[in-house]
Design an enzyme around this catalytic site. Structure first.
Site, PDB file in Angstrom:
ATOM      1  CB  SER A  66     -32.062 -29.830  19.967  1.00  0.00           C
ATOM      2  OG  SER A  66     -33.166 -29.267  19.273  1.00  0.00           O
TER       3      SER A  66
HETATM    4  N1  SAH Z   1     -34.516 -26.017  20.687  1.00  0.00           N
HETATM    5  C1  SAH Z   1     -35.748 -26.288  20.906  1.00  0.00           C
HETATM    6  C2  SAH Z   1     -36.053 -27.216  19.470  1.00  0.00           C
HETATM    7  C3  SAH Z   1     -37.337 -27.785  19.471  1.00  0.00           C
HETATM    8  S1  SAH Z   1     -37.839 -28.452  18.009  1.00  0.00           S
HETATM    9  C4  SAH Z   1     -35.330 -27.633  22.167  1.00  0.00           C
HETATM   10  O1  SAH Z   1     -34.278 -27.995  22.237  1.00  0.00           O
HETATM   11  O2  SAH Z   1     -36.388 -27.582  22.792  1.00  0.00           O
HETATM   12  C5  SAH Z   1     -38.062 -27.174  16.858  1.00  0.00           C
HETATM   13  C6  SAH Z   1     -39.354 -26.346  17.093  1.00  0.00           C
HETATM   14  O3  SAH Z   1     -39.570 -25.868  16.016  1.00  0.00           O
HETATM   15  C7  SAH Z   1     -40.686 -27.223  17.357  1.00  0.00           C
HETATM   16  O4  SAH Z   1     -41.171 -26.781  18.805  1.00  0.00           O
HETATM   17  C8  SAH Z   1     -41.405 -26.548  16.271  1.00  0.00           C
HETATM   18  O5  SAH Z   1     -42.921 -26.555  16.632  1.00  0.00           O
HETATM   19  C9  SAH Z   1     -40.916 -25.352  16.049  1.00  0.00           C
HETATM   20  N2  SAH Z   1     -41.269 -24.845  14.559  1.00  0.00           N
HETATM   21  C10 SAH Z   1     -41.478 -25.528  13.407  1.00  0.00           C
HETATM   22  N3  SAH Z   1     -41.610 -24.863  12.539  1.00  0.00           N
HETATM   23  C11 SAH Z   1     -41.689 -23.403  13.076  1.00  0.00           C
HETATM   24  C12 SAH Z   1     -42.126 -22.070  12.477  1.00  0.00           C
HETATM   25  N4  SAH Z   1     -42.382 -22.045  11.166  1.00  0.00           N
HETATM   26  N5  SAH Z   1     -41.967 -21.146  13.514  1.00  0.00           N
HETATM   27  C13 SAH Z   1     -41.871 -21.321  14.783  1.00  0.00           C
HETATM   28  N6  SAH Z   1     -41.553 -22.395  15.103  1.00  0.00           N
HETATM   29  C14 SAH Z   1     -41.688 -23.615  14.306  1.00  0.00           C
END
Ligand code: SAH
Length: 197
Positions: free
Chosen positions: A43
């Site tokens: 993010s």
């Molecule tokens: N805060 C993280 C954001 C990653 S993007 C960072 O800065 O690295 C959001 C993440 O949510 C992704 O890795 C995706 O795989 C995950 N995601 C999407 N749907 C999900 C779900 N139902 N349960 C768990 N993770 C999920």
């Protein structure tokens, strides 16, 4: 736009390049989202700081127990872990979770538990959370997350498909009533729930 000094200090002291592949690490200090593989992104630091600030502000101080949905790279997890007592974080893509675990280990963070699961259902049997933060956007707020909010607990979550809004939900005391506030337009990867990885 972020003014909470506690949040700004933690952002300033957290090496964001550790959360990226080496080939991208030279871009780690740009204020943009960056790819982490599997179609997912690390993010944008602004939004990580902003969501953290909203969580702390609405909870009247750093919440004790926080659930994070979407561990991804583990960057937001690391920010939260430095501000609250305990972070439980759920990720549905196993290799991302494995990488995040390594980084958290490297940074010697001991107050984080990771789980490979669909976070749309919260973290069953883990009790209630003072704060829940989602880094992925559902079309509508999953009931499972509302159910795991402690009395006066705070949920910060992007909601929507093409048009998403950062949304703040607060449980009113120990009732089943929730106060919902729409904050600002955002762009997150979708929360994939009820589908296989
Ligand atoms: N805060 C993280 C954001 C990653 S993007 C960072 O800065 O690295 C959001 C993440 O949510 C992704 O890795 C995706 O795989 C995950 N995601 C999407 N749907 C999900 C779900 N139902 N349960 C768990 N993770 C999920």
């Amino acid at each position: 736009g972020v003014s909470d000094q506690r949040v700004l200090d933690v952002i300033a002291n957290t090496p964001r390049h550790l959360f990226l592949d080496e080939a991208l690490s030279h871009r780690a200090y740009e204020d943009t989202a960056l790819p982490i593989g599997f179609g997912q992104t690390l993010s944008q630091p602004y939004i990580v700081a902003r969501m953290t600030e909203i969580l702390i502000g609405a909870a009247g101080g750093p919440p004790k127990r926080v659930l994070e949905v979407g561990t991804g790279s583990g960057y937001q997890t690391t920010i939260l872990a430095q501000l609250v007592d305990e972070v439980l974080s759920v990720e549905r893509i196993k290799p991302l979770q494995d990488n995040a675990r390594e980084r958290l280990h490297l940074l010697r963070l001991k107050n984080v538990r990771l789980r490979h699961a669909d976070g749309g259902f919260g973290w069953p049997n883990a009790g209630l959370f003072d704060g829940i933060l989602s880094a992925a956007a559902p079309r509508s707020i999953p009931q499972g997350l509302l159910d795991q909010l402690a009395p006066n607990g705070v949920l910060v979550i992007p909601v929507g498909a093409d048009q998403q809004s950062l949304t703040l939900v607060i449980r009113e005391g120990d009732s089943d009533q929730f106060k919902t506030q729409t904050l600002e337009p955002v762009k997150f990867v979708p929360l994939l729930s009820g589908t296989s990885t």
